[in-house]
Design a protein around this motif. Structure first.
Motif, mmCIF file in Angstrom:
data_model
loop_
_atom_site.group_PDB
_atom_site.id
_atom_site.type_symbol
_atom_site.label_atom_id
_atom_site.label_comp_id
_atom_site.label_asym_id
_atom_site.label_seq_id
_atom_site.Cartn_x
_atom_site.Cartn_y
_atom_site.Cartn_z
ATOM 1 N N UNK A 352 -7.040 7.120 41.711
ATOM 2 C CA UNK A 352 -5.887 6.431 42.294
ATOM 3 C C UNK A 352 -6.266 5.716 43.587
ATOM 4 N N UNK A 353 -7.118 6.362 44.394
ATOM 5 C CA UNK A 353 -7.433 5.807 45.729
ATOM 6 C C UNK A 353 -8.925 5.978 46.004
ATOM 7 N N UNK A 354 -9.679 4.905 45.833
ATOM 8 C CA UNK A 354 -11.143 4.959 45.907
ATOM 9 C C UNK A 354 -11.656 5.409 47.279
ATOM 10 N N UNK A 355 -11.011 4.973 48.360
ATOM 11 C CA UNK A 355 -11.543 5.267 49.711
ATOM 12 C C UNK A 355 -11.585 6.771 49.964
ATOM 13 N N UNK A 356 -10.546 7.480 49.540
ATOM 14 C CA UNK A 356 -10.519 8.936 49.777
ATOM 15 C C UNK A 356 -11.531 9.624 48.869
ATOM 16 N N UNK A 357 -11.664 9.156 47.647
ATOM 17 C CA UNK A 357 -12.623 9.752 46.700
ATOM 18 C C UNK A 357 -14.046 9.649 47.256
ATOM 19 N N UNK A 358 -14.407 8.501 47.802
ATOM 20 C CA UNK A 358 -15.755 8.342 48.375
ATOM 21 C C UNK A 358 -15.972 9.336 49.516
ATOM 22 N N UNK A 359 -14.905 9.603 50.274
ATOM 23 C CA UNK A 359 -15.043 10.485 51.438
ATOM 24 C C UNK A 359 -15.186 11.950 51.034
ATOM 25 N N UNK A 360 -14.996 12.261 49.740
ATOM 26 C CA UNK A 360 -15.131 13.660 49.314
ATOM 27 C C UNK A 360 -16.581 14.006 48.975
ATOM 28 N N UNK A 361 -17.452 12.993 48.835
ATOM 29 C CA UNK A 361 -18.803 13.228 48.303
ATOM 30 C C UNK A 361 -19.890 12.814 49.292
ATOM 31 N N UNK A 362 -21.100 13.236 49.031
ATOM 32 C CA UNK A 362 -22.223 12.842 49.883
ATOM 33 C C UNK A 362 -23.106 11.785 49.217
ATOM 34 N N UNK A 363 -22.949 11.600 47.903
ATOM 35 C CA UNK A 363 -23.750 10.594 47.203
ATOM 36 C C UNK A 363 -22.992 10.031 45.997
ATOM 37 N N UNK A 364 -23.473 8.885 45.528
ATOM 38 C CA UNK A 364 -22.888 8.294 44.332
ATOM 39 C C UNK A 364 -24.011 7.715 43.475
ATOM 40 N N UNK A 365 -23.688 7.446 42.216
ATOM 41 C CA UNK A 365 -24.682 6.861 41.313
ATOM 42 C C UNK A 365 -24.348 5.396 41.115
ATOM 43 N N UNK A 366 -25.329 4.534 41.375
ATOM 44 C CA UNK A 366 -25.140 3.105 41.146
ATOM 45 C C UNK A 366 -25.639 2.801 39.740
ATOM 46 N N UNK A 367 -24.716 2.346 38.890
ATOM 47 C CA UNK A 367 -25.036 2.128 37.473
ATOM 48 C C UNK A 367 -25.363 0.654 37.255
ATOM 49 N N UNK A 368 -26.599 0.373 36.845
ATOM 50 C CA UNK A 368 -27.032 -1.023 36.688
ATOM 51 C C UNK A 368 -26.534 -1.585 35.348
ATOM 52 N N UNK A 369 -26.575 -2.918 35.202
ATOM 53 C CA UNK A 369 -26.145 -3.525 33.930
ATOM 54 C C UNK A 369 -26.999 -3.064 32.747
#
Ligand code: PLP
Length: 385
Positions: A352-369
């Motif tokens: 629902x709200x991307x900004x808060x979701x990002x603040x819950x984690x320490x890393x993310x996966x960047x998925x390439x084409x």
């Protein structure tokens, strides 16, 4: 690495969608002859701020001095803290950063400005400040009618240099009023922000405290930027915009009419940990992402805590499902009819709200084409100070 190798829950950012979002906002700013100073509180990522800078962003925005510190350390030299600072520890951090970068923060009251002035003049420093204006969100900010009185005081105080005015027209998130279309609601919020700043600038200009060539006028929210049009009033124009959420978008933006589901770059990868019989011919599917990943934020006009995808490539939603409940580490997905999901299946959700979701984690996966995954840090997440 491939997506299959990731543990869950894990944040996945689709590189192609992200890149399109970055390009589009930069192009919009260019068309309206306004600088783009993106709010990095959404991604908190040095790598993504560099992507924005490479496309032409002029400086960055942050929400607090601890975020500013992370970006200054990474080499960013022009940082606006879009927040009315009031505590000594915040002033002290700003004072530490001023010799290393151009740092600005907001003031919106005489008592607040006096506190900041006392601190910076005692340090023998001059801090650049922006007058925060309330253009309709009714959170912080001086009302335009009172701006002159506050600006007069700020201009007379030692240790502060008034360099512009700033507003966040956050009422762009309130949606349409009765009889209004979504587009009209976005346009109303955008106009409120722009006109409030122009009226403050012209008033201060007449009083001799603002000059069109140098006075910063900064507005911004992702929804209102979709319809942003700049305008000149007695030489003053909006000089910069500060959207943040646009890098990922989310279900709230889809509901507001800011973007489509296909523009949403951030999803949460989850695993099905249980499938149960629900009530009245429904099934209950339990996923391993709860409030600690998805946040408890709701989204006006959409039932539940995110949207489950049948096909993340096309962004086709999983039909007949609602993420109806969250606990800390679980999400309950109500499925009307027969559940085709089984324990161990992986499912991606649009939050629902991307900004808060990002603040819950320490890393993310960047998925390439090409479906390869690179793990990236969420650098400015500490949020301690
Ligand atoms: N400026 C300020 C002061 C904000 O608080 C925010 C968001 O909360 C923004 C800019 C960016 O707005 P958005 O998240 O809609 O892009």
């Amino acid at each position: 690495m491939l997506l299959e190798a990731l543990p869950t829950p894990f944040l996945v950012v689709d590189e192609r969608r992200l890149s399109l979002n970055l390009d589009r906002m930069q192009a919009r700013a260019r068309t309206q002859a306004v600088a783009l100073r993106p709010h990095t509180k959404t991604h908190k990522s040095v790598a993504l701020a560099r992507e924005q800078a490479e496309r032409g962003a002029t400086g960055i925005t942050v929400a607090k001095p601890s975020e500013a510190e992370v970006f200054v350390r990474a080499g960013f030299g022009d940082v606006t803290i879009a927040y009315t600072l009031a505590s000594e520890s915040h002033f002290a951090k700003v004072a530490e950063l001023i010799p290393q970068a151009k740092i600005r923060f907001c003031v919106d009251s005489v008592p607040g400005a006096r506190r900041a002035s006392a601190f910076f003049s005692a340090c023998g420093m001059e801090a650049e400040v922006l007058l925060e204006v309330d253009s309709g969100q009714h959170r912080c900010g001086v009302l335009p009618a009172d701006a002159l009185a506050v600006a007069r005081e700020v201009a007379s105080l030692p240790g502060l240099h008034l360099v512009g005015a700033l507003t966040h027209e956050g009422h762009s998130y309130h949606g349409p009023r009765e009889g209004e279309s979504r587009e009209e609601a976005l346009r109303r919020a955008m106009t409120d922000g722009r006109e409030a700043l122009l009226s403050v600038a012209t008033t201060l200009g007449e009083a001799g405290w603002a000059h069109p060539a140098t006075f910063i006028l900064s507005q911004g929210s992702t929804p209102s930027m979709r319809v942003f049009e700049n305008r000149t009033e007695r030489g003053f124009r909006i000089t910069e915009v500060r959207p943040g959420n646009y890098v990922f978008h989310d279900l709230s933006q889809v509901q507001l009419g800011t973007c489509t589901l296909e523009d949403c770059a951030l999803t949460v990868l989850t695993t099905v940990v249980g499938v149960y019989k629900g009530q009245g011919g429904t099934a209950r599917v339990v996923l391993d992402a709860g409030k600690k990943t998805l946040s408890s934020d709701l989204c006006p006009g959409h039932p539940g805590y995110g949207l489950a995808l049948y096909n993340p490539r096309t962004m086709r939603p999983l039909p007949h499902t609602v993420v109806s409940r969250l606990s800390e580490e679980h999400a309950v997905l109500d499925v009307r009819g027969h559940a085709t999901l089984a324990v161990g299946d992986r499912l991606r959700l649009v939050p629902n709200h991307a900004c808060v979701v990002m603040a819950t984690q320490t890393q993310y996966a960047l998925l390439s084409p090409t479906d390869e995954v690179r793990i990236e840090r969420i650098d400015a997440r500490d949020g301690v100070r």
